[in-house]
Write a protein that holds these residues in place. Structure first.
Motif, PDB file in Angstrom:
ATOM      1  N   ASN A  17     -16.016  -4.678  -0.013  1.00  0.00           N
ATOM      2  CA  ASN A  17     -15.957  -5.174  -1.315  1.00  0.00           C
ATOM      3  C   ASN A  17     -16.356  -4.585  -2.413  1.00  0.00           C
ATOM      4  O   ASN A  17     -16.867  -5.170  -3.443  1.00  0.00           O
ATOM      5  N   ALA A  18     -16.231  -3.522  -2.347  1.00  0.00           N
ATOM      6  CA  ALA A  18     -16.791  -2.546  -3.735  1.00  0.00           C
ATOM      7  C   ALA A  18     -16.077  -2.792  -5.001  1.00  0.00           C
ATOM      8  O   ALA A  18     -16.553  -2.984  -5.962  1.00  0.00           O
ATOM      9  N   LEU A  19     -14.757  -3.643  -4.748  1.00  0.00           N
ATOM     10  CA  LEU A  19     -14.037  -4.003  -5.852  1.00  0.00           C
ATOM     11  C   LEU A  19     -14.068  -5.421  -6.072  1.00  0.00           C
ATOM     12  O   LEU A  19     -13.419  -5.887  -7.107  1.00  0.00           O
ATOM     13  N   GLY A  20     -14.622  -6.221  -5.207  1.00  0.00           N
ATOM     14  CA  GLY A  20     -14.659  -7.887  -5.307  1.00  0.00           C
ATOM     15  C   GLY A  20     -14.524  -8.136  -4.057  1.00  0.00           C
ATOM     16  O   GLY A  20     -13.617  -7.626  -3.261  1.00  0.00           O
ATOM     17  N   THR A  21     -14.793  -9.511  -3.931  1.00  0.00           N
ATOM     18  CA  THR A  21     -14.646 -10.325  -2.630  1.00  0.00           C
ATOM     19  C   THR A  21     -13.278 -10.895  -2.475  1.00  0.00           C
ATOM     20  O   THR A  21     -12.894 -11.130  -1.118  1.00  0.00           O
ATOM     21  N   ALA A  43      -8.880   7.776   0.264  1.00  0.00           N
ATOM     22  CA  ALA A  43      -9.832   6.815   0.144  1.00  0.00           C
ATOM     23  C   ALA A  43      -9.906   5.689   0.931  1.00  0.00           C
ATOM     24  O   ALA A  43      -8.742   5.174   1.553  1.00  0.00           O
ATOM     25  N   VAL A  44     -11.051   5.189   1.620  1.00  0.00           N
ATOM     26  CA  VAL A  44     -10.781   3.991   2.415  1.00  0.00           C
ATOM     27  C   VAL A  44     -11.789   2.820   1.646  1.00  0.00           C
ATOM     28  O   VAL A  44     -12.775   3.148   1.245  1.00  0.00           O
ATOM     29  N   ALA A  45     -11.160   1.737   1.568  1.00  0.00           N
ATOM     30  CA  ALA A  45     -11.874   0.401   0.738  1.00  0.00           C
ATOM     31  C   ALA A  45     -11.281  -0.768   1.460  1.00  0.00           C
ATOM     32  O   ALA A  45     -10.614  -0.843   2.680  1.00  0.00           O
ATOM     33  N   THR A  46     -11.859  -1.837   1.071  1.00  0.00           N
ATOM     34  CA  THR A  46     -11.410  -3.062   1.757  1.00  0.00           C
ATOM     35  C   THR A  46     -10.960  -4.110   0.817  1.00  0.00           C
ATOM     36  O   THR A  46     -11.054  -3.849  -0.504  1.00  0.00           O
ATOM     37  N   ALA A  47     -10.084  -4.961   1.458  1.00  0.00           N
ATOM     38  CA  ALA A  47      -9.456  -5.989   0.184  1.00  0.00           C
ATOM     39  C   ALA A  47      -9.413  -7.203   0.982  1.00  0.00           C
ATOM     40  O   ALA A  47      -9.767  -7.172   2.419  1.00  0.00           O
ATOM     41  N   ARG A  48      -8.987  -8.324   0.476  1.00  0.00           N
ATOM     42  CA  ARG A  48      -8.973  -9.548   1.131  1.00  0.00           C
ATOM     43  C   ARG A  48      -7.182 -10.084   1.161  1.00  0.00           C
ATOM     44  O   ARG A  48      -6.697 -10.058   0.055  1.00  0.00           O
ATOM     45  N   THR A  49      -6.896 -10.582   2.342  1.00  0.00           N
ATOM     46  CA  THR A  49      -5.545 -10.920   2.327  1.00  0.00           C
ATOM     47  C   THR A  49      -5.663 -12.613   2.792  1.00  0.00           C
ATOM     48  O   THR A  49      -6.607 -13.103   2.816  1.00  0.00           O
ATOM     49  N   ALA A  50      -4.369 -13.161   3.017  1.00  0.00           N
ATOM     50  CA  ALA A  50      -4.419 -14.452   3.467  1.00  0.00           C
ATOM     51  C   ALA A  50      -4.799 -14.571   4.859  1.00  0.00           C
ATOM     52  O   ALA A  50      -5.336 -15.870   5.270  1.00  0.00           O
ATOM     53  N   ASN A  51      -4.899 -13.568   5.427  1.00  0.00           N
ATOM     54  CA  ASN A  51      -5.307 -13.681   6.945  1.00  0.00           C
ATOM     55  C   ASN A  51      -6.688 -13.218   7.151  1.00  0.00           C
ATOM     56  O   ASN A  51      -6.994 -13.322   8.333  1.00  0.00           O
ATOM     57  N   GLY A  52      -7.180 -12.793   5.868  1.00  0.00           N
ATOM     58  CA  GLY A  52      -8.633 -12.359   6.160  1.00  0.00           C
ATOM     59  C   GLY A  52      -8.825 -10.831   5.548  1.00  0.00           C
ATOM     60  O   GLY A  52      -8.075 -10.340   5.006  1.00  0.00           O
ATOM     61  N   PRO A  53     -10.142 -10.453   5.678  1.00  0.00           N
ATOM     62  CA  PRO A  53     -10.237  -9.059   5.338  1.00  0.00           C
ATOM     63  C   PRO A  53      -9.451  -7.914   5.933  1.00  0.00           C
ATOM     64  O   PRO A  53      -9.271  -7.880   7.317  1.00  0.00           O
ATOM     65  N   VAL A  54      -9.298  -6.899   5.261  1.00  0.00           N
ATOM     66  CA  VAL A  54      -8.685  -5.735   5.963  1.00  0.00           C
ATOM     67  C   VAL A  54      -9.109  -4.352   5.183  1.00  0.00           C
ATOM     68  O   VAL A  54      -9.878  -4.347   4.036  1.00  0.00           O
ATOM     69  N   GLY A  55      -9.270  -3.407   5.975  1.00  0.00           N
ATOM     70  CA  GLY A  55      -9.548  -2.045   5.497  1.00  0.00           C
ATOM     71  C   GLY A  55      -8.294  -1.531   5.012  1.00  0.00           C
ATOM     72  O   GLY A  55      -7.275  -1.606   5.763  1.00  0.00           O
ATOM     73  N   LEU A  56      -8.344  -0.574   4.072  1.00  0.00           N
ATOM     74  CA  LEU A  56      -7.189   0.028   3.263  1.00  0.00           C
ATOM     75  C   LEU A  56      -7.318   1.558   3.625  1.00  0.00           C
ATOM     76  O   LEU A  56      -8.312   1.893   3.117  1.00  0.00           O
ATOM     77  N   LEU A  57      -6.356   2.277   3.996  1.00  0.00           N
ATOM     78  CA  LEU A  57      -6.175   3.686   3.774  1.00  0.00           C
ATOM     79  C   LEU A  57      -5.403   4.071   2.273  1.00  0.00           C
ATOM     80  O   LEU A  57      -4.425   3.510   2.550  1.00  0.00           O
ATOM     81  N   ILE A  58      -5.999   4.674   1.582  1.00  0.00           N
ATOM     82  CA  ILE A  58      -5.377   4.816   0.246  1.00  0.00           C
ATOM     83  C   ILE A  58      -4.867   6.069  -0.074  1.00  0.00           C
ATOM     84  O   ILE A  58      -6.070   7.104   0.063  1.00  0.00           O
ATOM     85  N   GLY A  59      -3.824   6.569  -0.630  1.00  0.00           N
ATOM     86  CA  GLY A  59      -3.609   7.636  -1.006  1.00  0.00           C
ATOM     87  C   GLY A  59      -3.025   7.979  -2.029  1.00  0.00           C
ATOM     88  O   GLY A  59      -3.216   6.812  -2.971  1.00  0.00           O
ATOM     89  N   PRO A  60      -2.608   8.907  -2.895  1.00  0.00           N
ATOM     90  CA  PRO A  60      -2.207   8.987  -4.209  1.00  0.00           C
ATOM     91  C   PRO A  60      -1.176   8.074  -4.640  1.00  0.00           C
ATOM     92  O   PRO A  60      -0.824   7.788  -5.851  1.00  0.00           O
ATOM     93  N   ASP A  61      -0.337   7.590  -3.699  1.00  0.00           N
ATOM     94  CA  ASP A  61       0.800   6.734  -3.912  1.00  0.00           C
ATOM     95  C   ASP A  61       0.449   5.396  -3.519  1.00  0.00           C
ATOM     96  O   ASP A  61       1.449   4.526  -3.612  1.00  0.00           O
TER      97      ASP A  61
END
Length: 232
Positions: A17-21, A43-61
């Motif tokens: 939740n570095a960018l918010g819950t 980068a690895v970060a987390t986000a919230r979806t309709a189904n629950g929390p997810v971890g994201l692998l993020i690249g330059p695109d």
């Protein structure tokens, strides 16, 4: 993130939740991806979806992959549809798995990563008890031969557990034998340092042979579980 990758980081793990819950994957990607452009970093970060929390692998695109939280615990307690599998992502330096939030307290989550031949596990989480970083995650790294990067919000606890080459008992060790066969090299993240660099060893995850005919992961006696699967 821009500072971390400019200094040479190949993988930056942000706290849960570095960018918010309640921030969605698209917003997280739009915020972070520009900092990765022109670098070799991910980068690895987390986000919230309709189904629950997810971890994201993020690249330059943008988003390269998603890992839903597997257990209905913590932030995912009321998740509409928790994840049903642990995924892996092949990067230039090795295979990555992402363990999200309270999935980090379950030993089986990391065993799934080991069975999938992961080399590094990113853990964006929020520790709630001291044992998680003092005992739990070091043991997850040791018993599965995994490099573990655990990022909690500043002040809650974070650490990097890297694999040592001193492991297999009949090979030559670089350092003296301390009585510890599998003990990760620990780097604690100070609360007053928003960016901390540590070196992990993805190649060492391939060596799980602690002694002759004794592999930490392979060679388990599957026949012993047959009784659990038989219908009588």
């Amino acid at each position: 993130l821009a500072k971390a990758v400019a200094e040479g980081a190949l993988l930056a793990v942000l706290a849960e939740n570095a960018l918010g819950t309640h921030v969605g994957p698209a917003e997280v990607a739009a915020t972070l991806a520009p900092a990765l452009r022109g670098t070799n970093g991910y980068a690895v970060a987390t986000a919230r979806t309709a189904n629950g929390p997810v971890g994201l692998l993020i690249g330059p695109d943008g988003v390269l992959g998603e890992q839903p939280q597997l257990h209905p615990a913590g932030a995912a307690r009321d998740a509409a549809r928790p994840g049903d599998a642990l995924r892996t992502f092949d990067l230039p330096w090795g295979r990555l798995a992402i363990v999200v939030g309270d999935d980090a307290i379950f030993p089986e989550t990391f065993r799934l990563a080991a069975l999938a031949d992961a080399d590094v596990v990113a853990v964006p989480f929020t520790p709630s008890e001291p044992w998680e970083l003092a005992l739990g995650l070091p043991e997850r790294a040791a018993e599965n031969r995994l490099n573990v990067i655990a990022a909690g919000p500043l002040g809650t606890g974070a650490a990097v557990f890297a694999l040592s080459a001193d492991f297999t008992l009949w090979t030559t060790w670089a350092g003296p034998f301390t009585g510890r066969i599998s003990s990760p090299l620990r780097t604690d993240i100070a609360a007053d340092r928003p960016v901390t660099h540590a070196v992990v060893a993805p190649a060492q995850a391939a060596n799980r042979l602690v002694s002759r005919r004794t592999d930490l992961v392979d060679g388990r006696p599957w026949r012993l579980v047959q009784a659990l699967t038989e219908r009588r």
